[in-house]
Design an enzyme around this catalytic site. Structure first.
Site, PDB file in Angstrom:
ATOM      1  N   HIS A 263      73.436 -29.978  -5.721  1.00  0.00           N
ATOM      2  CA  HIS A 263      72.141 -29.342  -5.469  1.00  0.00           C
ATOM      3  C   HIS A 263      71.932 -29.125  -3.963  1.00  0.00           C
ATOM      4  O   HIS A 263      71.640 -28.015  -3.511  1.00  0.00           O
ATOM      5  CB  HIS A 263      71.037 -30.237  -6.043  1.00  0.00           C
ATOM      6  CG  HIS A 263      69.638 -29.738  -5.831  1.00  0.00           C
ATOM      7  ND1 HIS A 263      68.956 -29.014  -6.771  1.00  0.00           N
ATOM      8  CD2 HIS A 263      68.795 -29.864  -4.780  1.00  0.00           C
ATOM      9  CE1 HIS A 263      67.749 -28.705  -6.320  1.00  0.00           C
ATOM     10  NE2 HIS A 263      67.619 -29.227  -5.099  1.00  0.00           N
ATOM     11  N   GLU A 264      72.112 -30.183  -3.199  1.00  0.00           N
ATOM     12  CA  GLU A 264      71.892 -30.074  -1.752  1.00  0.00           C
ATOM     13  C   GLU A 264      72.933 -29.165  -1.100  1.00  0.00           C
ATOM     14  O   GLU A 264      72.659 -28.527  -0.078  1.00  0.00           O
ATOM     15  CB  GLU A 264      71.890 -31.452  -1.092  1.00  0.00           C
ATOM     16  CG  GLU A 264      70.855 -32.451  -1.627  1.00  0.00           C
ATOM     17  CD  GLU A 264      69.411 -31.949  -1.603  1.00  0.00           C
ATOM     18  OE1 GLU A 264      69.098 -31.044  -0.819  1.00  0.00           O
ATOM     19  OE2 GLU A 264      68.589 -32.467  -2.406  1.00  0.00           O
ATOM     20  N   HIS A 267      71.544 -25.735  -1.066  1.00  0.00           N
ATOM     21  CA  HIS A 267      70.653 -25.572   0.094  1.00  0.00           C
ATOM     22  C   HIS A 267      71.477 -25.392   1.372  1.00  0.00           C
ATOM     23  O   HIS A 267      71.186 -24.549   2.221  1.00  0.00           O
ATOM     24  CB  HIS A 267      69.785 -26.829   0.285  1.00  0.00           C
ATOM     25  CG  HIS A 267      68.645 -26.958  -0.678  1.00  0.00           C
ATOM     26  ND1 HIS A 267      67.705 -25.970  -0.850  1.00  0.00           N
ATOM     27  CD2 HIS A 267      68.271 -27.978  -1.498  1.00  0.00           C
ATOM     28  CE1 HIS A 267      66.797 -26.370  -1.741  1.00  0.00           C
ATOM     29  NE2 HIS A 267      67.121 -27.584  -2.155  1.00  0.00           N
TER      30      HIS A 267
END
Lengths: 494, 494
Positions: A263-264, A267
């Site tokens: 997920h990160e 980003h």
């Protein structure tokens, strides 16, 4: 008229960007490295810098230059940059310095104490700090709403998702609420008949970390310009040239750290691929938190939880944790795509996740608009959890209303971005599939680069050149709607 | 006259201190955490902050306030603070902003590149960067010397060791040079007849780290307000509320990381025990780099290498690395007190250490005063190493003139502090022994707290209230002289 207001503005924003760099790194350090005793001095130092940034940005001369630059001969990109400068100025100029400083201090204090209070399920200790943060956030919302003419909550929402309103969110979320509960129930019922084998821990932290680093490499994270560390609440911080992502490890849990890292990484890749030719200027920043979340959820959900990616990652898991009955491909995929009603937003699957967001949206909107008070939160939380997910959080603050970092430092208006992001991600993935006829077979071969090139070209490289609506419409041919999200969930889970 | 200039100054210096906090943490991060790709953006951000700090400190109003405050009714402590404010102002006001920024950028660039260039023994790559740093440092020295009336080198020396001059250093170092070479030769000859058993590695990094942390605990490091990490060149950074020390590990070397950690712990305890009631004010800062080094060397040499401390640490070593023939008490103490001529300053024993410092002092003084150029350094280094320590560094830049971080960012004038520190430390230890009749038996029992109380009372809590001369005279009854250092070396090694 001299054509020099715009260049003067770029120097001012470059300077602000340098200070934001230091603030971002000191903020990352605070969460990932700093011992508790450093908290007060750090909070004061960051507040001092915040006041300075606010002073520079809201200097009267900036308003004069913004007006003058409107008349200058600018390229399209420069005009987009000027629009973002003006937005940034208007956001900041509404707030008096004293409020900025007070909110920064109260937020740091609340967040820092929360780190231990959450562990101790200490609502009584947390509530007074949160009340102060809410009081200051309401003051901020009031000032912003007076200027924008909208509601107080909408004025905060606009900070994170420019152009979005609660009226539009209500429509989008009402649509979700019309079909998602049935879909969730159907999926849960369908999965109840499976006989799954659960992976058996413990899964050593060090090996989980290795696995996360390998997944980051697979997904193109640039380690020359970033790091992976540990923090209580995982986040992506730092600056585009040096992106800091964090995770947390649970030795009983095989996948939560891994998917947190994935997920990160979404980003991070957005940040690492923002337009460098405009570095230091507002137009080079990410478009919105919703678009940011669309990238993290693109990585976590569209790619990460797909059968193709799970097939790739399974041998890496077996390498580190040995083989076990749970690690047949079919069982592993089925188990990884388990849908389950749970307490924790960040651990939620993508089918139940929107309920967590809608609950928070409804509470924070009421809180900011003054319809409820901080003392009402635990009761409302419990009530809505019962209603949306059939779970009681009575007395369970730790896994209830104290689970998130967002409210601790006044980040009201952020939560809707997660579900907007999930919808953007599904819509983007469909568009990419249309543009890349071989996408499915590429993914099955572990060849992610055509997909990443598509993202770079359609999202990452644009920074804030376009409005969110325009960005999404250019990339997918239409503005945001929930159709692709529904199709995605139906295809994967039914 | 209104009595408000002094309070206005304290607010200005408090603000500067907040910015120094962020600069210190970002600097630590740069050395201990940052990936290479972040270097340029970080350098620019730190330079921007440096320019801001310089602007705030050298604002014309500060000079006006400093003059006005002289006339105000101040306590002794306030007057000492005012003196340090004026010193800080005068140091900074001499330099134009453009020079401050250029030096910060050139220093960051040189230091960052040095981290890989040193590993690659790449003098040709390093020299151009160093030349730029030297050019800017000479410019700085020239401006400072014009104001102080002394030599250019003395003007830089005064930044680190206020009140010290090369004339006085020449006398102190000439004294050392008169007896130290003979002492070194005698000790080396004496030790040549010992038959020692060397500890056999490897010594796992993780266990070395544990051991370092335990030594830090033993020596009173406050982990609530500090951390231990890794960097190429060990240092003590951060802020008094959050002290960051670093070390580096070599699995073939049992003690270098441990004694590095003990050294930095001395720096750290000084920082952690500076007067908090004046936090943010110049009077609350450490007195000088010489006094700082006196604390690190007090910990490393006076305490750490003593037979009493080595006896305490041996069981902790055995716990982590098992037993082996080298770990009899007598052998371990004798081996730990080995005196040997070597290439590396930071690995040098306390008998040969001053030669490393005198060599650097002579080279950097000539370099700043314009008597030699950067291209002359390797040759001179080799020549003086041959002369003082009988070793050739021809072609060996890595372990010769490229071994230290100091010159990379323009820290000319720092090196003498190490040997001043060693002399202060010996003098302070003698004074403590006089004041604490049971000191030796306390140390033998591992009871360090009376000694630390003495240091707190006589050094740490005073910050910059007194001049170095006054501080040392108050603590020991006389100004600095080399007698106690000589006695210490003679007692321990002959």
């Amino acid at each position: 008229m001299a054509n020099n207001a715009y260049p003067q503005l770029t120097r001012i924003f470059q300077r602000l960007s340098h200070f934001s760099h230091l603030s971002a790194i000191a903020g990352w350090d605070m969460a990932a490295m700093m011992p508790p005793g450093g908290s007060q001095a750090r909070g004061e130092a960051l507040a001092e810098l915040g006041v300075l940034q606010h002073q520079i940005l809201t200097d009267k001369n900036v308003a004069v230059l913004l007006d003058a630059a409107q008349q200058e001969n600018l390229s399209d990109d420069e005009r987009a940059n000027l629009r973002e400068m003006a937005r940034s100025y208007n956001q900041a100029a509404l707030l008096p310095e004293s409020l900025v400083e007070a909110k920064s201090l109260a937020g740091n204090r609340c967040e820092h104490a929360w780190r231990t209070q959450r562990k101790n399920n200490d609502w009584a200790g947390f509530a007074p700090n949160l009340k102060e943060v809410v009081r200051l956030s309401r003051e901020e919302a009031k000032l912003r709403a007076e200027a924008s003419g909208g509601s107080r909550y909408d004025a905060l929402l606009d900070i994170y998702e420019p152009g979005m309103t609660s009226a539009r969110l209500d429509v989008l979320f009402a649509d979700l609420k019309s079909w998602l509960p049935d879909l969730l129930q159907t999926v849960v019922d369908k999965q109840a008949s499976r006989s799954l084998i659960n992976p058996q821990g413990p899964f050593a932290t060090e090996s989980q970390r290795d696995l996360g680093l390998e997944a980051m490499s697979l997904l193109g994270f640039d380690f020359n310009g970033g790091r992976l560390d540990v923090s209580t609440h995982p986040f992506c911080g730092g600056v585009p040239e040096d992106v800091r992502i964090t995770t947390r490890y649970d030795e009983d849990d095989l996948l939560s750290a891994l998917f947190g890292v994935i997920h990160e990484t979404g980003h991070a890749r957005y940040e690492q691929n923002l337009p460098r030719q405009w570095a230091g200027q507002p137009v080079a920043l990410a478009r919105s938190t919703g678009v940011h979340e669309s990238q993290s959820l693109f990585f976590e959900m569209q790619i990460g939880r797909s059968a193709a990616f799970l097939k790739h990652i399974l041998p890496l898991i077996q390498q580190r944790f040995g083989n076990q009955p749970a690690f047949t491909l079919d069982n592993f995929i089925a188990w990884s795509q388990t849908v389950e009603r749970g307490f924790i937003r960040v651990d939620a699957d993508e089918v139940s996740y929107p309920s967590h967001v809608i609950l928070r949206y409804e509470i924070e909107r009421a809180l900011i608009d003054g319809d409820i008070e901080v003392d009402d939160i635990p009761g409302l939380w419990n009530e809505k959890m019962q209603q949306y997910l059939g779970l009681s959080t009575e007395g369970n603050y730790r896994n209830g209303c104290m689970q998130d970092i967002h409210w601790t430092d006044g980040g009201f208006g952020y939560f809707p971005s997660y579900t907007l992001g999930a919808m953007y991600a599904a819509q983007l993935f469909q568009a990419a599939r249309k543009a890349l006829p071989d996408l499915d077979s590429q993914l099955a071969e572990g060849n992610f680069s055509p997909l990443f090139s598509w993202l770079r070209e359609n999202i990452w490289q644009h920074g804030s050149r376009f409005s969110t609506s325009e960005l999404i419409t250019r990339a997918t041919g239409e503005d945001l709607n929930s159709r692709y999200f529904r199709e995605h969930l139906t295809t994967r889970y039914l």
